[in-house]
Design a protein around this motif. Structure first.
Motif, PDB file in Angstrom:
ATOM      1  N   PRO A  53       0.586  -1.484   0.203  1.00 62.53           N
ATOM      2  CA  PRO A  53      -0.024   0.193   0.314  1.00 62.53           C
ATOM      3  C   PRO A  53       0.808   1.082   0.304  1.00 62.53           C
ATOM      4  N   ARG A  54       1.695   1.293   0.709  1.00 63.17           N
ATOM      5  CA  ARG A  54       2.654   2.901   0.899  1.00 63.17           C
ATOM      6  C   ARG A  54       3.549   2.779  -0.357  1.00 63.17           C
ATOM      7  N   ILE A  55       3.485   1.739  -1.536  1.00 66.78           N
ATOM      8  CA  ILE A  55       3.734   1.727  -2.828  1.00 66.78           C
ATOM      9  C   ILE A  55       3.418   2.743  -3.283  1.00 66.78           C
ATOM     10  N   ILE A  56       1.769   2.055  -3.442  1.00 67.05           N
ATOM     11  CA  ILE A  56       1.181   2.841  -4.525  1.00 67.05           C
ATOM     12  C   ILE A  56       0.449   3.884  -4.022  1.00 67.05           C
ATOM     13  N   VAL A  57       0.298   4.307  -2.812  1.00 70.54           N
ATOM     14  CA  VAL A  57      -0.122   5.595  -2.318  1.00 70.54           C
ATOM     15  C   VAL A  57       0.775   6.758  -2.725  1.00 70.54           C
ATOM     16  N   ALA A  58       2.256   5.861  -2.173  1.00 72.62           N
ATOM     17  CA  ALA A  58       3.430   6.939  -2.611  1.00 72.62           C
ATOM     18  C   ALA A  58       3.487   7.960  -4.581  1.00 72.62           C
ATOM     19  N   LEU A  59       3.201   6.879  -5.022  1.00 72.08           N
ATOM     20  CA  LEU A  59       3.082   6.795  -6.755  1.00 72.08           C
ATOM     21  C   LEU A  59       1.619   7.486  -6.481  1.00 72.08           C
ATOM     22  N   GLY A  60       0.738   7.527  -6.409  1.00 64.96           N
ATOM     23  CA  GLY A  60      -0.026   8.508  -6.295  1.00 64.96           C
ATOM     24  C   GLY A  60       0.267  10.014  -5.964  1.00 64.96           C
ATOM     25  N   PHE A  61       0.461  10.245  -5.281  1.00 69.96           N
ATOM     26  CA  PHE A  61       0.490  11.108  -4.830  1.00 69.96           C
ATOM     27  C   PHE A  61       1.489  11.896  -5.502  1.00 69.96           C
ATOM     28  N   VAL A  62       3.160  10.924  -5.988  1.00 67.32           N
ATOM     29  CA  VAL A  62       3.903  12.335  -6.672  1.00 67.32           C
ATOM     30  C   VAL A  62       2.825  12.724  -7.913  1.00 67.32           C
ATOM     31  N   LEU A  63       2.746  10.967  -8.713  1.00 65.91           N
ATOM     32  CA  LEU A  63       1.713  11.749  -9.564  1.00 65.91           C
ATOM     33  C   LEU A  63       1.521  12.853  -9.600  1.00 65.91           C
ATOM     34  N   MET A  64       0.773  13.166  -8.781  1.00 62.20           N
ATOM     35  CA  MET A  64      -0.101  14.469  -8.457  1.00 62.20           C
ATOM     36  C   MET A  64       1.046  15.519  -8.345  1.00 62.20           C
ATOM     37  N   GLY A  65       1.610  15.440  -7.608  1.00 67.73           N
ATOM     38  CA  GLY A  65       2.000  16.819  -7.400  1.00 67.73           C
ATOM     39  C   GLY A  65       2.794  16.689  -8.628  1.00 67.73           C
ATOM     40  N   VAL A  66       3.693  16.297  -9.656  1.00 70.52           N
ATOM     41  CA  VAL A  66       4.051  16.044 -10.525  1.00 70.52           C
ATOM     42  C   VAL A  66       2.753  17.173 -11.704  1.00 70.52           C
ATOM     43  N   SER A  67       1.481  15.960 -11.191  1.00 71.74           N
ATOM     44  CA  SER A  67       0.773  17.045 -12.168  1.00 71.74           C
ATOM     45  C   SER A  67       1.009  18.515 -11.698  1.00 71.74           C
ATOM     46  N   ALA A  68       1.020  18.409 -10.487  1.00 72.21           N
ATOM     47  CA  ALA A  68       0.849  20.393  -9.774  1.00 72.21           C
ATOM     48  C   ALA A  68       1.963  20.581 -10.387  1.00 72.21           C
ATOM     49  N   LEU A  69       2.534  20.312 -10.711  1.00 71.51           N
ATOM     50  CA  LEU A  69       4.354  21.097 -10.818  1.00 71.51           C
ATOM     51  C   LEU A  69       4.331  21.867 -12.352  1.00 71.51           C
ATOM     52  N   ILE A  70       3.233  21.096 -13.341  1.00 75.83           N
ATOM     53  CA  ILE A  70       3.493  21.358 -14.723  1.00 75.83           C
ATOM     54  C   ILE A  70       2.347  22.387 -14.956  1.00 75.83           C
ATOM     55  N   LEU A  71       1.541  22.518 -14.279  1.00 74.80           N
ATOM     56  CA  LEU A  71       0.606  23.558 -13.841  1.00 74.80           C
ATOM     57  C   LEU A  71       0.773  24.546 -13.438  1.00 74.80           C
TER      58      LEU A  71
END
Length: 466
Positions: A335-353
């Motif tokens: 679970p910690r790998i999946i959640v961390a990956l999901g949050f990283v993807l959202m963080g990258v998305s916010a950085l692009i925006l």
């Protein structure tokens, strides 16, 4: 762990599929109704002679009753039956939408929105409980949670599109009027699901009314205080102080209650505590993307509401893909790998925006990529967090846990949005600077959430104890 001998858990597969469709529909309606009036606001203000303060209360009235009543609505489901409370919530939702659509004044509309928040709390707090009762822990529940998560994200992403379409062609009242047949259909369909008597599942214990009063007033005051933080006044600080006193009294009452509204012992379970904490900050992804993205496209780029809504479609489609991928990933990764990956993807998305170019051409492509990445990461992490937060529920606690999860989501959404509004306003004057600051703040919150998820959640697949 929860014993699946409850009447809901013993329903046939066909009835379970029908209930899942109803639950996802309810989640979609609850989420979309929180944002759909954003686009209809100008038309609504013109029709009823409202100012910005009035419009703010159209949203606050909904948020106050919704956020304040989630724990009570969930526990009421544990006591008298989740299906009963859910059905009643659908009827309240339909009735309040009808009143709101035919409102002749802002006071009438605000009252209707408050009543709509009551119905939404009854739906939201019991929908997740019904899902966990209908689907035993395992692959079937993970698939169901995936659909549940995608319905929420699609609701957020498509709210502006639907609001623009309805307002443009049928007027602002149609945004509320469309809820009436949908709410009635949900109530009718829920009553048709098969199962034994709900009485057998309901607890004989009475409701903790002292806890219900302090929790409802405390969370309502907290919601209002957070909503006012973008432009704080001495009254804002007084409201927040009152919320702290009320919630402190709630904790003291729960420690002594024989039948508590919230059994504080569940927070000693690491998946429940960590899951709810991360759900609290999860809104820094989809909600900030929706709110500031909508403002960016309309205020900076001059797009129409309908065009803005179309730009959020990649987020909706990617969230569906993320929700479908999550169950398979959870069977193979911790679970910690999946959640961390999901949050990283959202963080990258916010950085692009936050780096959106000033030139007119590339921003649509860059935004679409960012929304797709963020939507996928949002659904991926939300499915895993919801499973972590609900998997330890025992018999008679499904509604309580569901109410806790939804309260974390609601309070987190209000807190994160208020925080990013404050951060964006500090030291920023040009529109592009304001939006860049907001998305940068969201990225920082999400990347910190990724680190927290990696260290706080279990390192192995499956449920963990304390």
């Amino acid at each position: 762990m929860f014993s699946h001998s409850s009447p809901e858990a013993g329903t046939p597969a066909q009835s379970a599929r029908l209930m899942l469709a109803i639950i996802c529909g309810a989640q979609f309606l609850v989420v979309i109704d929180a944002v759909v009036l954003m686009v209809a606001g100008p038309a609504l203000a013109q029709a009823l002679g409202a100012n910005e303060r009035d419009l703010q209360w159209v949203f606050n009235a909904y948020a106050l009753t919704f956020g304040g009543l989630l724990l009570l609505a969930g526990r009421a489901g544990d006591r008298i039956g989740h299906r009963r409370v859910f059905t009643a919530g659908a009827l309240v939702f339909a009735l309040s939408s009808l009143i709101g659509a035919f409102s002749q004044s802002m006071a009438m509309l605000i009252a209707a929105r408050g009543l709509q928040g009551v119905g939404s709390a009854m739906l939201a707090a019991n929908s997740l409980a019904l899902l966990t009762l209908h689907f035993p822990a395992g692959p079937s529940r993970l698939r169901a949670l995936g659909l549940f998560a995608s319905s929420a994200t699609v609701g957020v992403a498509s709210g502006t599109l639907l609001g623009g379409l309805l307002t443009n062609y049928f007027g602002w009242s149609s945004v509320l009027l469309v809820n009436v047949p949908l709410g009635l259909a949900m109530a009718w369909a829920t009553s048709r699901t098969k199962g034994q008597s709900e009485t057998e599942a309901a607890s004989a214990a009475g409701l903790d009314w002292a806890g219900a009063a302090t929790a409802t007033l405390g969370f309502a005051a907290l919601t209002l205080g957070i909503a006012e933080m973008a432009a704080p006044t001495p009254m804002t600080l007084a409201i927040l102080a009152a919320s702290m006193v009320l919630l402190g009294a709630f904790v003291a009452i729960e420690r002594r209650s024989a039948a508590p509204l919230l059994d504080l012992g569940v927070l000693r379970l690491r998946p429940v505590a960590a899951g709810n904490a991360l759900i609290f900050v999860h809104s820094a992804g989809p909600l900030v993307m929706l709110f500031f993205g909508s403002l960016y496209f309309q205020q900076v780029r001059g797009l129409q509401p309908l065009e803005t809504g179309l730009l959020f479609l990649p987020m909706a489609l990617a969230s569906i893909a993320g929700a479908r991928f999550a169950p398979a990933a959870m069977g193979r990764l911790a679970p910690r790998i999946i959640v961390a990956l999901g949050f990283v993807l959202m963080g990258v998305s916010a950085l692009i925006l936050s780096w959106l170019p000033a030139a007119p051409e590339p921003f649509i492509a860059a935004s679409s990529v960012a929304f797709a990445i963020g939507g996928f990461g949002s659904a991926l992490s939300f499915v895993c967090l919801t499973e972590a937060a609900t998997s330890s529920a025992r018999k008679g606690e499904a509604g309580m846990i569901s109410g806790l999860v939804n309260t974390s989501l609601q309070m987190g959404g209000a807190s994160v949005l208020a925080s990013t509004l404050v951060i964006a306003a500090v030291g920023s004057s040009a529109p592009l600077d304001v939006h860049s600051s907001a998305f940068t703040a969201a990225a920082a919150i999400l990347l910190a959430g990724a680190a927290a998820g990696f260290f706080l959640l279990p390192g192995k697949s499956g449920r963990a104890g304390a």
